[in-house]
Scaffold this motif. Structure first.
Motif, mmCIF file in Angstrom:
data_model
loop_
_atom_site.group_PDB
_atom_site.id
_atom_site.type_symbol
_atom_site.label_atom_id
_atom_site.label_comp_id
_atom_site.label_asym_id
_atom_site.label_seq_id
_atom_site.Cartn_x
_atom_site.Cartn_y
_atom_site.Cartn_z
ATOM 1 N N PHE A 67 0.792 -1.178 -0.030
ATOM 2 C CA PHE A 67 -0.039 -0.070 -0.067
ATOM 3 C C PHE A 67 0.930 1.108 -0.017
ATOM 4 N N GLY A 68 1.981 1.203 0.647
ATOM 5 C CA GLY A 68 2.842 2.583 0.767
ATOM 6 C C GLY A 68 3.779 2.631 -0.299
ATOM 7 N N PHE A 69 4.173 1.546 -0.955
ATOM 8 C CA PHE A 69 5.215 1.651 -2.139
ATOM 9 C C PHE A 69 4.800 1.240 -3.442
ATOM 10 N N GLY A 70 3.701 0.300 -3.452
ATOM 11 C CA GLY A 70 3.116 -0.259 -4.761
ATOM 12 C C GLY A 70 4.165 -1.377 -5.214
ATOM 13 N N MET A 71 4.542 -1.940 -4.201
ATOM 14 C CA MET A 71 5.388 -3.225 -4.465
ATOM 15 C C MET A 71 4.646 -4.471 -4.665
ATOM 16 N N LYS A 72 5.473 -5.403 -5.426
ATOM 17 C CA LYS A 72 4.967 -6.731 -5.784
ATOM 18 C C LYS A 72 5.277 -7.635 -4.321
ATOM 19 N N VAL A 73 4.447 -8.283 -3.829
ATOM 20 C CA VAL A 73 4.674 -9.065 -2.691
ATOM 21 C C VAL A 73 4.538 -10.624 -2.913
ATOM 22 N N SER A 74 5.742 -11.165 -2.341
ATOM 23 C CA SER A 74 5.761 -12.713 -2.461
ATOM 24 C C SER A 74 6.374 -13.215 -1.059
ATOM 25 N N TYR A 75 6.312 -14.547 -0.717
ATOM 26 C CA TYR A 75 6.528 -14.968 0.530
ATOM 27 C C TYR A 75 6.907 -16.406 0.537
ATOM 28 N N PHE A 76 7.718 -16.635 1.499
ATOM 29 C CA PHE A 76 8.187 -18.051 1.889
ATOM 30 C C PHE A 76 7.538 -18.368 3.301
ATOM 31 N N ASN A 77 6.514 -19.344 3.430
ATOM 32 C CA ASN A 77 5.836 -19.619 4.635
ATOM 33 C C ASN A 77 5.624 -21.036 4.682
ATOM 34 N N ARG A 78 5.566 -21.733 5.771
ATOM 35 C CA ARG A 78 5.075 -23.072 5.936
ATOM 36 C C ARG A 78 3.592 -23.287 5.523
ATOM 37 N N SER A 79 2.768 -22.378 5.505
ATOM 38 C CA SER A 79 1.545 -22.257 5.019
ATOM 39 C C SER A 79 0.928 -21.283 4.372
ATOM 40 N N PRO A 80 -0.012 -21.299 3.352
ATOM 41 C CA PRO A 80 -0.610 -20.136 2.591
ATOM 42 C C PRO A 80 -1.108 -19.247 3.691
ATOM 43 N N ARG A 81 -1.172 -17.794 3.453
ATOM 44 C CA ARG A 81 -1.863 -16.984 4.220
ATOM 45 C C ARG A 81 -2.853 -16.154 3.685
ATOM 46 N N PRO A 82 -4.060 -15.913 4.006
ATOM 47 C CA PRO A 82 -4.940 -15.218 3.377
ATOM 48 C C PRO A 82 -4.488 -13.738 3.489
ATOM 49 N N MET A 83 -4.469 -12.957 2.216
ATOM 50 C CA MET A 83 -3.982 -11.282 2.481
ATOM 51 C C MET A 83 -5.143 -10.682 1.686
ATOM 52 N N GLU A 84 -5.176 -9.484 2.123
ATOM 53 C CA GLU A 84 -6.180 -8.667 1.479
ATOM 54 C C GLU A 84 -5.709 -8.160 -0.085
ATOM 55 N N PHE A 85 -4.524 -8.481 -0.532
ATOM 56 C CA PHE A 85 -4.035 -8.072 -1.833
ATOM 57 C C PHE A 85 -3.258 -9.328 -2.140
ATOM 58 N N GLU A 86 -2.835 -9.385 -3.420
ATOM 59 C CA GLU A 86 -2.472 -10.300 -4.239
ATOM 60 C C GLU A 86 -0.904 -10.506 -3.520
ATOM 61 N N ALA A 87 -0.530 -11.806 -3.118
ATOM 62 C CA ALA A 87 0.824 -12.223 -2.609
ATOM 63 C C ALA A 87 1.199 -13.660 -2.872
ATOM 64 N N GLN A 88 2.123 -13.732 -3.840
ATOM 65 C CA GLN A 88 2.417 -15.140 -4.138
ATOM 66 C C GLN A 88 3.340 -15.997 -3.072
ATOM 67 N N ARG A 89 2.747 -17.213 -2.827
ATOM 68 C CA ARG A 89 3.674 -18.096 -1.914
ATOM 69 C C ARG A 89 4.488 -19.009 -2.679
ATOM 70 N N PHE A 90 5.812 -19.091 -2.308
ATOM 71 C CA PHE A 90 6.609 -19.631 -2.896
ATOM 72 C C PHE A 90 7.186 -20.998 -2.068
#
Length: 317
Positions: A168-191
Protein backbone atom coordinates in the motif's frame (compact mmCIF):
# COMPACT_ATOMS: atom_id res chain seq x y z
CA UNK A 1 2.47 -10.85 47.92
CA UNK A 2 4.58 -12.78 45.41
CA UNK A 3 8.14 -11.69 44.71
CA UNK A 4 8.97 -10.60 41.16
CA UNK A 5 12.37 -10.08 39.56
CA UNK A 6 12.45 -7.74 36.56
CA UNK A 7 15.79 -8.48 34.93
CA UNK A 8 16.38 -5.08 33.27
CA UNK A 9 15.40 -1.47 33.90
CA UNK A 10 11.94 -0.78 32.43
CA UNK A 11 9.82 2.26 31.58
CA UNK A 12 8.54 3.68 34.86
CA UNK A 13 4.80 3.00 34.23
CA UNK A 14 5.59 -0.72 33.91
CA UNK A 15 7.36 -0.83 37.27
CA UNK A 16 4.62 1.22 38.95
CA UNK A 17 1.94 -1.19 37.75
CA UNK A 18 3.98 -4.24 38.75
CA UNK A 19 4.47 -2.86 42.28
CA UNK A 20 0.69 -2.68 42.71
CA UNK A 21 0.50 -6.48 42.72
CA UNK A 22 3.98 -7.79 43.52
CA UNK A 23 7.03 -7.33 45.73
CA UNK A 24 9.26 -6.12 42.90
CA UNK A 25 13.03 -6.17 42.51
CA UNK A 26 14.31 -4.36 39.42
CA UNK A 27 17.81 -5.39 38.42
CA UNK A 28 19.74 -2.24 37.49
CA UNK A 29 22.01 -3.76 34.84
CA UNK A 30 21.24 -3.77 31.12
CA UNK A 31 23.38 -6.88 30.59
CA UNK A 32 21.73 -10.32 30.38
CA UNK A 33 21.60 -12.62 33.39
CA UNK A 34 24.48 -15.10 33.38
CA UNK A 35 25.24 -18.51 34.91
CA UNK A 36 24.72 -18.36 38.69
CA UNK A 37 22.42 -15.33 38.40
CA UNK A 38 20.00 -17.34 36.26
CA UNK A 39 19.96 -20.16 38.80
CA UNK A 40 19.68 -17.77 41.75
CA UNK A 41 16.68 -16.07 40.15
CA UNK A 42 14.82 -19.37 39.73
CA UNK A 43 15.52 -20.33 43.35
CA UNK A 44 14.80 -16.98 45.04
CA UNK A 45 11.83 -15.40 43.24
CA UNK A 46 8.23 -16.49 42.70
CA UNK A 47 8.04 -14.81 39.29
CA UNK A 48 10.53 -13.46 36.77
CA UNK A 49 10.19 -10.99 33.88
CA UNK A 50 13.18 -11.89 31.68
CA UNK A 51 14.04 -10.60 28.21
CA UNK A 52 16.36 -11.18 25.26
CA UNK A 53 19.67 -12.71 26.29
CA UNK A 54 18.51 -14.14 29.63
CA UNK A 55 19.39 -17.69 28.63
CA UNK A 56 17.12 -19.97 30.63
CA UNK A 57 18.29 -23.08 28.78
CA UNK A 58 17.98 -26.76 29.63
CA UNK A 59 21.22 -26.72 31.63
CA UNK A 60 19.86 -24.04 33.96
CA UNK A 61 16.67 -26.01 34.59
CA UNK A 62 18.68 -29.20 35.08
CA UNK A 63 20.56 -27.48 37.89
CA UNK A 64 17.36 -26.08 39.45
CA UNK A 65 14.98 -29.01 39.30
CA UNK A 66 12.57 -27.60 41.91
CA UNK A 67 12.46 -23.86 41.22
CA UNK A 68 10.58 -21.43 43.42
CA UNK A 69 9.75 -19.46 40.27
CA UNK A 70 6.57 -20.61 38.53
CA UNK A 71 6.35 -18.18 35.60
CA UNK A 72 8.78 -16.55 33.18
CA UNK A 73 6.79 -13.61 31.78
CA UNK A 74 9.07 -12.78 28.87
CA UNK A 75 9.39 -9.13 27.83
CA UNK A 76 9.35 -9.55 24.05
CA UNK A 77 7.68 -11.66 21.42
CA UNK A 78 10.76 -13.80 20.75
CA UNK A 79 11.54 -16.42 23.38
CA UNK A 80 14.24 -18.60 21.82
CA UNK A 81 16.46 -17.72 24.82
CA UNK A 82 14.09 -19.82 26.96
CA UNK A 83 13.88 -23.60 26.67
CA UNK A 84 10.11 -23.86 27.02
CA UNK A 85 10.11 -27.66 27.12
CA UNK A 86 12.67 -27.74 29.93
CA UNK A 87 10.80 -25.01 31.81
CA UNK A 88 7.50 -26.87 31.52
CA UNK A 89 9.10 -30.08 32.76
CA UNK A 90 9.96 -28.42 36.09
CA UNK A 91 6.63 -26.59 36.42
CA UNK A 92 7.58 -23.18 35.08
CA UNK A 93 5.18 -21.48 32.68
CA UNK A 94 6.31 -19.13 29.91
CA UNK A 95 4.49 -16.17 28.36
CA UNK A 96 5.48 -13.52 25.81
CA UNK A 97 4.23 -10.20 24.41
CA UNK A 98 2.97 -10.71 20.82
CA UNK A 99 1.09 -7.97 19.04
CA UNK A 100 2.69 -5.11 20.95
CA UNK A 101 5.82 -5.27 18.79
CA UNK A 102 4.27 -5.81 15.34
CA UNK A 103 4.02 -2.30 13.92
CA UNK A 104 7.26 -1.01 15.44
CA UNK A 105 9.26 -3.94 14.04
CA UNK A 106 7.63 -3.61 10.61
CA UNK A 107 8.54 0.09 10.63
CA UNK A 108 12.20 -0.76 11.27
CA UNK A 109 12.11 -3.20 8.35
CA UNK A 110 10.95 -0.37 6.10
CA UNK A 111 13.62 1.92 7.56
CA UNK A 112 16.33 -0.61 6.71
CA UNK A 113 14.93 -1.23 3.23
CA UNK A 114 15.01 2.48 2.44
CA UNK A 115 18.39 3.06 4.08
CA UNK A 116 19.96 0.19 2.17
CA UNK A 117 18.32 1.01 -1.17
CA UNK A 118 19.14 4.72 -1.02
CA UNK A 119 22.57 4.30 0.64
CA UNK A 120 21.49 6.52 3.52
CA UNK A 121 24.06 5.29 6.06
CA UNK A 122 26.88 5.72 3.56
CA UNK A 123 25.61 9.19 2.70
CA UNK A 124 25.40 10.30 6.30
CA UNK A 125 28.95 9.10 6.92
CA UNK A 126 30.11 11.12 3.91
CA UNK A 127 28.48 14.32 5.22
CA UNK A 128 29.79 13.81 8.76
CA UNK A 129 33.33 13.24 7.41
CA UNK A 130 33.38 16.73 5.91
CA UNK A 131 34.34 15.30 2.52
CA UNK A 132 31.04 15.87 0.69
CA UNK A 133 31.72 18.13 -2.31
CA UNK A 134 28.12 18.86 -3.25
CA UNK A 135 25.36 17.46 -5.42
CA UNK A 136 25.99 16.06 -8.89
CA UNK A 137 23.85 13.92 -11.25
CA UNK A 138 25.62 10.62 -10.59
CA UNK A 139 26.25 11.02 -6.86
CA UNK A 140 25.65 7.88 -4.78
CA UNK A 141 23.06 6.35 -7.07
CA UNK A 142 21.02 3.73 -5.26
CA UNK A 143 17.97 1.57 -5.88
CA UNK A 144 14.48 3.10 -6.26
CA UNK A 145 12.16 1.16 -3.94
CA UNK A 146 8.69 2.03 -5.23
CA UNK A 147 7.22 -0.61 -7.51
CA UNK A 148 9.86 -3.23 -6.77
CA UNK A 149 9.36 -6.87 -5.74
CA UNK A 150 9.69 -7.80 -2.05
CA UNK A 151 10.06 -11.34 -0.75
CA UNK A 152 9.19 -11.92 2.90
CA UNK A 153 10.53 -14.97 4.73
CA UNK A 154 7.94 -15.73 7.40
CA UNK A 155 4.40 -14.38 7.07
CA UNK A 156 3.33 -14.06 10.69
CA UNK A 157 2.05 -10.84 12.26
CA UNK A 158 5.23 -8.90 11.51
CA UNK A 159 5.65 -10.32 8.02
CA UNK A 160 2.08 -9.36 7.14
CA UNK A 161 2.59 -5.85 8.55
CA UNK A 162 5.69 -5.46 6.36
CA UNK A 163 3.78 -6.76 3.34
CA UNK A 164 0.99 -4.23 3.90
CA UNK A 165 3.45 -1.34 4.09
CA UNK A 166 5.24 -2.50 0.95
CA UNK A 167 2.05 -3.00 -1.08
CA UNK A 168 0.00 0.00 0.00
CA UNK A 169 2.82 2.42 0.73
CA UNK A 170 5.25 1.66 -2.08
CA UNK A 171 3.17 -0.20 -4.68
CA UNK A 172 5.45 -3.23 -4.42
CA UNK A 173 4.76 -6.73 -5.65
CA UNK A 174 4.66 -9.07 -2.64
CA UNK A 175 5.80 -12.69 -2.47
CA UNK A 176 6.59 -14.83 0.54
CA UNK A 177 8.00 -18.09 1.88
CA UNK A 178 5.99 -19.67 4.69
CA UNK A 179 5.03 -23.15 5.88
CA UNK A 180 1.40 -22.53 4.99
CA UNK A 181 -0.52 -20.07 2.78
CA UNK A 182 -1.71 -16.83 4.36
CA UNK A 183 -4.95 -15.13 3.35
CA UNK A 184 -4.08 -11.54 2.39
CA UNK A 185 -6.18 -8.53 1.42
CA UNK A 186 -4.08 -8.13 -1.72
CA UNK A 187 -2.35 -10.46 -4.15
CA UNK A 188 0.72 -12.14 -2.65
CA UNK A 189 2.41 -15.18 -4.17
CA UNK A 190 3.63 -17.98 -1.91
CA UNK A 191 6.84 -19.72 -2.98
CA UNK A 192 7.54 -23.34 -2.04
CA UNK A 193 11.30 -22.78 -2.27
CA UNK A 194 13.30 -20.18 -0.35
CA UNK A 195 15.98 -20.02 -3.05
CA UNK A 196 13.23 -19.74 -5.64
CA UNK A 197 11.87 -16.70 -3.83
CA UNK A 198 15.34 -15.20 -3.39
CA UNK A 199 16.00 -15.43 -7.13
CA UNK A 200 12.95 -13.34 -8.03
CA UNK A 201 12.98 -10.39 -5.62
CA UNK A 202 14.62 -7.01 -5.24
CA UNK A 203 14.34 -7.12 -1.44
CA UNK A 204 14.47 -10.26 0.72
CA UNK A 205 13.24 -9.65 4.28
CA UNK A 206 13.71 -12.16 7.11
CA UNK A 207 10.75 -12.06 9.53
CA UNK A 208 10.74 -15.56 11.04
CA UNK A 209 10.98 -16.43 14.75
CA UNK A 210 14.29 -17.64 16.15
CA UNK A 211 14.96 -21.18 17.33
CA UNK A 212 16.37 -24.48 16.16
CA UNK A 213 14.01 -24.74 13.17
CA UNK A 214 15.17 -21.44 11.66
CA UNK A 215 18.86 -21.48 12.69
CA UNK A 216 20.93 -20.53 9.60
CA UNK A 217 17.81 -20.74 7.45
CA UNK A 218 19.37 -18.08 5.25
CA UNK A 219 22.90 -18.84 4.08
CA UNK A 220 25.23 -19.00 1.10
CA UNK A 221 22.75 -20.80 -1.17
CA UNK A 222 20.13 -18.10 -0.65
CA UNK A 223 22.57 -15.23 -1.20
CA UNK A 224 23.91 -16.91 -4.36
CA UNK A 225 20.36 -17.09 -5.72
CA UNK A 226 19.62 -13.38 -5.19
CA UNK A 227 20.03 -10.90 -8.08
CA UNK A 228 23.22 -8.85 -7.78
CA UNK A 229 21.28 -5.63 -7.08
CA UNK A 230 18.98 -7.16 -4.41
CA UNK A 231 19.02 -6.12 -0.76
CA UNK A 232 18.76 -8.47 2.22
CA UNK A 233 17.02 -7.22 5.38
CA UNK A 234 16.97 -8.95 8.79
CA UNK A 235 14.64 -7.87 11.59
CA UNK A 236 14.02 -11.38 12.99
CA UNK A 237 16.82 -13.01 14.99
CA UNK A 238 20.52 -12.86 14.23
CA UNK A 239 21.11 -16.61 14.07
CA UNK A 240 18.46 -17.02 11.37
CA UNK A 241 21.32 -15.92 9.11
CA UNK A 242 24.69 -17.54 8.55
CA UNK A 243 26.57 -14.32 9.26
CA UNK A 244 29.83 -15.49 7.68
CA UNK A 245 27.96 -16.32 4.45
CA UNK A 246 26.34 -12.88 4.49
CA UNK A 247 29.71 -11.18 4.96
CA UNK A 248 31.14 -13.13 2.04
CA UNK A 249 28.16 -12.20 -0.17
CA UNK A 250 28.59 -8.51 0.69
CA UNK A 251 32.38 -8.54 0.24
CA UNK A 252 32.09 -10.28 -3.12
CA UNK A 253 29.17 -8.02 -4.10
CA UNK A 254 26.99 -11.03 -4.87
CA UNK A 255 24.12 -8.90 -3.52
CA UNK A 256 23.55 -5.17 -3.64
CA UNK A 257 23.54 -4.62 0.09
CA UNK A 258 21.99 -5.48 3.43
CA UNK A 259 20.20 -3.84 6.34
CA UNK A 260 20.53 -5.49 9.75
CA UNK A 261 18.93 -4.82 13.12
CA UNK A 262 20.07 -8.12 14.68
CA UNK A 263 23.27 -10.15 14.67
CA UNK A 264 24.23 -13.79 15.09
CA UNK A 265 26.38 -13.23 18.18
CA UNK A 266 24.73 -10.06 19.44
CA UNK A 267 25.95 -7.66 20.73
CA UNK A 268 29.17 -8.66 18.97
CA UNK A 269 29.20 -7.32 15.41
CA UNK A 270 32.11 -8.60 13.29
CA UNK A 271 34.63 -5.99 12.17
CA UNK A 272 34.12 -7.27 8.62
CA UNK A 273 30.51 -6.06 8.77
CA UNK A 274 31.40 -2.78 10.46
CA UNK A 275 33.90 -1.86 7.75
CA UNK A 276 31.64 -2.60 4.78
CA UNK A 277 29.90 0.37 3.14
CA UNK A 278 27.14 -1.72 1.55
CA UNK A 279 25.49 -2.75 4.82
CA UNK A 280 23.33 -0.66 7.16
CA UNK A 281 23.74 -1.59 10.83
CA UNK A 282 21.27 -0.72 13.59
CA UNK A 283 21.59 -1.62 17.32
CA UNK A 284 18.45 -3.79 17.63
CA UNK A 285 16.02 -0.87 17.43
CA UNK A 286 13.02 -2.97 16.37
CA UNK A 287 10.79 -2.02 19.28
CA UNK A 288 12.73 0.99 20.54
CA UNK A 289 9.90 3.47 20.97
CA UNK A 290 8.79 4.48 24.47
CA UNK A 291 5.12 3.71 23.92
CA UNK A 292 5.95 0.33 22.36
CA UNK A 293 8.29 -0.75 25.17
CA UNK A 294 5.72 0.43 27.71
CA UNK A 295 3.00 -1.57 25.97
CA UNK A 296 5.24 -4.65 25.97
CA UNK A 297 5.89 -4.25 29.69
CA UNK A 298 2.20 -3.81 30.44
CA UNK A 299 1.42 -6.98 28.50
CA UNK A 300 4.07 -8.88 30.48
CA UNK A 301 2.60 -7.57 33.75
CA UNK A 302 -0.89 -8.59 32.59
CA UNK A 303 0.43 -12.13 32.15
CA UNK A 304 1.86 -12.02 35.67
CA UNK A 305 -1.39 -10.69 37.11
CA UNK A 306 -3.42 -13.41 35.40
CA UNK A 307 -1.12 -16.07 36.83
CA UNK A 308 -1.32 -14.55 40.31
CA UNK A 309 -5.11 -14.50 40.16
CA UNK A 310 -5.42 -18.04 38.85
CA UNK A 311 -6.77 -16.96 35.47
CA UNK A 312 -5.82 -18.32 32.05
CA UNK A 313 -2.57 -16.81 30.81
CA UNK A 314 -3.33 -14.32 27.99
CA UNK A 315 -0.12 -15.07 26.09
CA UNK A 316 1.10 -18.52 27.07
CA UNK A 317 3.70 -20.11 24.76
Amino acid sequence: MKTLLITRPMPEPVVVRARESFDVTVRQSNLPLRDNDLRHALREYDLIMPTLGDAFDKHVFADVATPRCKLLANFGVGYNHIDVEAATAVGVGVTNTPGAVTDATADIAMTLMLMSARRAGEGERLVRSGQWQGWHPTQMLGLHMSGKHVGIVGMGRIGQAIAQRCFFGFGMKVSYFNRSPRPMEFEAQRFESLTGLAAEVDFLVAAVPGGAETHHLIGAEVFAAMPSHARFINISRGDVVDESALIAALQEQLIGGAGLDVYEFEPKVPEALRTLENVTLLPHLGTAALEVRTSMGMMAVANLEAFDQGRALPNAV
